[in-house]
Design a protein around this motif. Structure first.
Motif, PDB file in Angstrom:
ATOM      1  N   GLY A  53     -80.801  -9.611  41.415  1.00  0.00           N
ATOM      2  CA  GLY A  53     -81.899  -8.669  41.534  1.00  0.00           C
ATOM      3  C   GLY A  53     -81.435  -7.231  41.608  1.00  0.00           C
ATOM      4  N   GLY A  54     -81.857  -6.536  42.675  1.00  0.00           N
ATOM      5  CA  GLY A  54     -81.527  -5.121  42.810  1.00  0.00           C
ATOM      6  C   GLY A  54     -80.227  -4.864  43.532  1.00  0.00           C
ATOM      7  N   CYS A  55     -79.338  -5.855  43.597  1.00  0.00           N
ATOM      8  CA  CYS A  55     -78.074  -5.691  44.318  1.00  0.00           C
ATOM      9  C   CYS A  55     -77.129  -4.754  43.572  1.00  0.00           C
ATOM     10  N   THR A  56     -76.024  -4.417  44.209  1.00  0.00           N
ATOM     11  CA  THR A  56     -75.036  -3.512  43.599  1.00  0.00           C
ATOM     12  C   THR A  56     -73.941  -4.268  42.864  1.00  0.00           C
ATOM     13  N   THR A  57     -73.995  -5.611  42.875  1.00  0.00           N
ATOM     14  CA  THR A  57     -72.919  -6.388  42.256  1.00  0.00           C
ATOM     15  C   THR A  57     -73.355  -7.080  40.971  1.00  0.00           C
ATOM     16  N   ASN A  58     -74.457  -6.646  40.374  1.00  0.00           N
ATOM     17  CA  ASN A  58     -74.805  -7.107  39.031  1.00  0.00           C
ATOM     18  C   ASN A  58     -73.884  -6.448  38.012  1.00  0.00           C
ATOM     19  N   HIS A  59     -73.315  -7.255  37.105  1.00  0.00           N
ATOM     20  CA  HIS A  59     -72.414  -6.717  36.083  1.00  0.00           C
ATOM     21  C   HIS A  59     -72.879  -7.186  34.700  1.00  0.00           C
ATOM     22  N   PRO A  60     -73.885  -6.492  34.142  1.00  0.00           N
ATOM     23  CA  PRO A  60     -74.404  -6.860  32.817  1.00  0.00           C
ATOM     24  C   PRO A  60     -73.536  -6.280  31.705  1.00  0.00           C
ATOM     25  N   ASN A  61     -72.306  -6.740  31.621  1.00  0.00           N
ATOM     26  CA  ASN A  61     -71.386  -6.224  30.618  1.00  0.00           C
ATOM     27  C   ASN A  61     -70.264  -7.228  30.363  1.00  0.00           C
ATOM     28  N   VAL A  62     -69.484  -6.938  29.327  1.00  0.00           N
ATOM     29  CA  VAL A  62     -68.296  -7.725  29.010  1.00  0.00           C
ATOM     30  C   VAL A  62     -67.157  -6.759  28.710  1.00  0.00           C
ATOM     31  N   ASP A  90     -60.167 -14.122  17.350  1.00  0.00           N
ATOM     32  CA  ASP A  90     -59.010 -13.267  17.057  1.00  0.00           C
ATOM     33  C   ASP A  90     -57.899 -13.398  18.090  1.00  0.00           C
ATOM     34  N   GLY A  91     -58.015 -14.359  19.012  1.00  0.00           N
ATOM     35  CA  GLY A  91     -56.968 -14.591  19.998  1.00  0.00           C
ATOM     36  C   GLY A  91     -57.077 -13.764  21.249  1.00  0.00           C
ATOM     37  N   ARG A  92     -58.078 -12.883  21.300  1.00  0.00           N
ATOM     38  CA  ARG A  92     -58.320 -12.133  22.531  1.00  0.00           C
ATOM     39  C   ARG A  92     -59.209 -12.963  23.464  1.00  0.00           C
ATOM     40  N   VAL A  93     -59.430 -12.453  24.669  1.00  0.00           N
ATOM     41  CA  VAL A  93     -60.187 -13.187  25.685  1.00  0.00           C
ATOM     42  C   VAL A  93     -61.333 -12.319  26.187  1.00  0.00           C
ATOM     43  N   LEU A  94     -62.550 -12.846  26.078  1.00  0.00           N
ATOM     44  CA  LEU A  94     -63.735 -12.163  26.574  1.00  0.00           C
ATOM     45  C   LEU A  94     -63.962 -12.515  28.032  1.00  0.00           C
ATOM     46  N   SER A  95     -64.258 -11.507  28.846  1.00  0.00           N
ATOM     47  CA  SER A  95     -64.600 -11.703  30.253  1.00  0.00           C
ATOM     48  C   SER A  95     -65.854 -10.890  30.552  1.00  0.00           C
ATOM     49  N   GLY A  96     -66.777 -11.474  31.321  1.00  0.00           N
ATOM     50  CA  GLY A  96     -67.997 -10.737  31.601  1.00  0.00           C
ATOM     51  C   GLY A  96     -68.784 -11.321  32.748  1.00  0.00           C
ATOM     52  N   GLY A  97     -69.852 -10.622  33.103  1.00  0.00           N
ATOM     53  CA  GLY A  97     -70.808 -11.128  34.072  1.00  0.00           C
ATOM     54  C   GLY A  97     -70.407 -10.936  35.516  1.00  0.00           C
ATOM     55  N   GLY A  98     -71.139 -11.637  36.355  1.00  0.00           N
ATOM     56  CA  GLY A  98     -71.043 -11.508  37.804  1.00  0.00           C
ATOM     57  C   GLY A  98     -72.324 -10.913  38.349  1.00  0.00           C
ATOM     58  N   PRO A 129     -65.066  -6.110  38.646  1.00  0.00           N
ATOM     59  CA  PRO A 129     -64.887  -7.366  39.378  1.00  0.00           C
ATOM     60  C   PRO A 129     -65.618  -8.505  38.669  1.00  0.00           C
ATOM     61  N   ARG A 130     -64.957  -9.649  38.550  1.00  0.00           N
ATOM     62  CA  ARG A 130     -65.554 -10.835  37.940  1.00  0.00           C
ATOM     63  C   ARG A 130     -65.464 -11.968  38.958  1.00  0.00           C
ATOM     64  N   THR A 131     -66.547 -12.160  39.683  1.00  0.00           N
ATOM     65  CA  THR A 131     -66.556 -13.137  40.764  1.00  0.00           C
ATOM     66  C   THR A 131     -67.643 -14.180  40.485  1.00  0.00           C
ATOM     67  N   TYR A 132     -68.555 -14.388  41.415  1.00  0.00           N
ATOM     68  CA  TYR A 132     -69.608 -15.386  41.253  1.00  0.00           C
ATOM     69  C   TYR A 132     -70.482 -15.043  40.050  1.00  0.00           C
ATOM     70  N   HIS A 133     -70.712 -16.048  39.195  1.00  0.00           N
ATOM     71  CA  HIS A 133     -71.523 -15.903  37.985  1.00  0.00           C
ATOM     72  C   HIS A 133     -70.824 -15.102  36.886  1.00  0.00           C
ATOM     73  N   SER A 134     -69.497 -15.156  36.840  1.00  0.00           N
ATOM     74  CA  SER A 134     -68.770 -14.527  35.744  1.00  0.00           C
ATOM     75  C   SER A 134     -68.329 -15.585  34.744  1.00  0.00           C
ATOM     76  N   VAL A 135     -67.938 -15.139  33.551  1.00  0.00           N
ATOM     77  CA  VAL A 135     -67.546 -16.046  32.469  1.00  0.00           C
ATOM     78  C   VAL A 135     -66.306 -15.509  31.776  1.00  0.00           C
ATOM     79  N   ALA A 136     -65.604 -16.394  31.054  1.00  0.00           N
ATOM     80  CA  ALA A 136     -64.492 -15.981  30.192  1.00  0.00           C
ATOM     81  C   ALA A 136     -64.315 -17.018  29.099  1.00  0.00           C
ATOM     82  N   LEU A 137     -64.008 -16.558  27.882  1.00  0.00           N
ATOM     83  CA  LEU A 137     -63.858 -17.435  26.722  1.00  0.00           C
ATOM     84  C   LEU A 137     -62.801 -16.879  25.774  1.00  0.00           C
ATOM     85  N   LEU A 138     -62.134 -17.774  25.037  1.00  0.00           N
ATOM     86  CA  LEU A 138     -61.239 -17.373  23.958  1.00  0.00           C
ATOM     87  C   LEU A 138     -62.057 -16.985  22.736  1.00  0.00           C
ATOM     88  N   LEU A 139     -61.642 -15.901  22.077  1.00  0.00           N
ATOM     89  CA  LEU A 139     -62.283 -15.442  20.848  1.00  0.00           C
ATOM     90  C   LEU A 139     -61.456 -15.846  19.629  1.00  0.00           C
TER      91      LEU A 139
END
Length: 492
Positions: A371-380, A359-367, A347-357
């Protein structure tokens, strides 16, 4: 929350609430872990992506005078972390701009008056002048003259009176006392704390900026001197669209999608509109809506003018993934319709990002970043859009740019060689994003002719309000619409 199942990631059929929905060929990489939650991201001329969180890797709060950052390499799929302390700037919830010389300009946030600049050539941060108004959640944009304009941002610092101000290189910030934040307000039930947030801003000629939203009222802003504001009508029947997106997909043409009447806890919309500002008098058209209502989504323009809309929620609730939309949609300017793509894993909701790379692909990450919540997404994860795939999901044959200059002057013609004949070229400005706002990205299609030696003579626009000075991806596309890997060119 809707449930999603499928049997693959390329051209698959998803079962959503009992309905079979065919998607365009597309696929995602597996999520790649980072050491922090990437709440903000900026594309660099090297092809790497600068990401950062706050004073902490996984939470925020207060002004702690430091920021966790990382450099992500989308080719090697590796990242290197750096804790920035020398600027005494907690860069959570800032404005961001990509300066004409490739540096990344970060103003405000948790440290509400601070400004810091990242130099990708030396991988170092430096202190820039402080703003006259402390602000966070503001909108910022690079101007045609190389300066930066910012407005709004009552999330940080005092509430209200977040009038515009302009920075020019080697100068202090200048308050634009006639550009009141009152002009950009939504009718948010939480009041000024939320109603002047995340302005959608697009640089034009002569220091002017078009304000497209998220308020339903649009405006032309002149940043000269004390500044001035001229109302420019509303987005047709669209209401306030906080935490939606606006993307300049072609010269003077903006696609807006999604958003909600309040910052949180209000049903988002699936609305989509085109704003055409080429004549100076905006013309707004309502489009066929997206398949999904979204807020906290991100949108990314592709070199062919298509726009990928990623993530979001049906009801925006910070630090929740309930109602998360996992299926991206691809908007095509040729049909003015949206089509579904393969769903992402995270899921990419509040505090997520996306950018064009590059090579023409699209990076999506974050959310997350809670703190200790279950909705931290430290990845792309990285999307391969349909234009890079054949119908069976195999990789399409791509043209290649074999040579191109590193610099291009406005109004000149450059020589670009390709390994095969191509049909189109486009410039896409390198950009930056946080909190669903990316005011830097714009696509500029360019004309060309074939020279006597078979080289492509590509015409660079002369208007810095069209090709705002800075670093661009130059893409070549073949007759099938498949793009090359871009060459990075500085336009100035």
């Amino acid at each position: 929350m809707a449930q999603y199942t499928c049997d693959g990631s390329v051209g698959q059929t998803w079962v959503i609430s009992g309905l079979n929905v065919a998607t365009l060929p597309s696929k995602w990489t597996a999520p790649k872990a980072l050491s922090l939650v990437p709440v903000a991201a900026a594309a660099l001329p090297s092809g790497k992506v600068l990401v950062w969180s706050a004073y902490d890797r996984f939470t925020f709060g207060g002004d702690n005078g430091q920021t966790y950052t990382a450099l992500f390499d989308p080719v090697a799929m590796t990242s290197t972390e750096k804790l920035v302390t020398n600027t005494a700037h907690d860069m959570f919830c800032p404005g961001i701009a990509n300066l004409p010389d490739g540096r990344i300009f970060v103003n405000g946030g948790s440290s509400s008056t601070k400004t810091s600049i990242y130099d990708p050539a030396t991988a170092t941060w430096s202190v820039a002048p402080e703003m006259n108004r402390g602000r966070g959640y503001q909108g910022s944009v690079t101007l045609n003259n190389g300066g930066v304009f910012t407005v709004g941002g009552s999330w940080s610092g005092a509430i209200g009176d977040k009038d515009g101000e302009t920075w020019m290189p080697n100068n202090p910030w200048r308050l634009n006392s006639a550009i009141w934040d009152d002009y950009i307000l939504t009718g948010d039930s939480a009041g000024l704390y939320r109603s002047d947030n995340h302005a959608w801003l697009f640089a034009s000629a002569n220091g002017r900026v078009f304000h497209a939203g998220p308020s339903k009222q649009m405006n032309w802003i002149d940043t000269t001197g004390d500044g001035s504001v001229t109302p420019a009508g509303t987005r047709a029947a669209d209401g306030d669209a906080m935490n939606g997106n606006a993307v300049m997909y072609d010269i003077g043409r903006i696609l807006t999608v999604g958003g909600a009447p309040d910052y949180e806890n209000q049903t988002s919309t699936a609305n989509a509109h085109i704003i055409d500002i080429r004549s100076g008098t905006p013309v707004v058209r309502k489009l066929t809506s997206m398949a999904y209502a979204r807020a906290f989504n991100n949108s990314v323009v592709l070199p062919n003018g298509q726009v990928v809309v990623i993530g979001g929620q049906t009801v925006p609730v910070p630090f929740s993934d309930d109602g998360a939309v996992l299926t991206p949609e691809l908007w095509d300017p040729a049909t003015e319709k949206f089509q579904k793509l393969a769903a992402m894993a995270t899921p990419r909701t509040y505090h997520s990002v996306a950018l064009l790379l590059r090579d023409g692909r699209v990076l999506s990450g974050g959310g997350g970043l809670c703190g200790g919540c279950t909705t931290n997404h430290p990845n792309v994860e990285i999307l391969t859009p349909p234009y890079l795939l054949n119908a069976d999901g195999s990789a399409a044959t791509r043209p290649a740019i074999s040579s191109a200059p590193a610099d291009a002057l406005l109004g000149t013609t450059i020589s670009v060689s390709t390994n095969t004949p191509v049909s189109k070229f486009a410039l896409v400005r390198m950009s930056s994003v946080t909190h669903s706002v990316n005011n830097e990205q714009r696509r500029v299609p360019v004309t060309f002719m074939v020279g006597t030696a078979g080289e492509n003579l590509v015409k660079i626009p002369s208007d810095p309000g069209v090709a705002v000075p800075g670093y661009y991806y130059l893409f070549a596309m073949n007759a099938a619409g498949v793009p090359s890997v871009a060459k990075v060119i500085r336009v100035h």
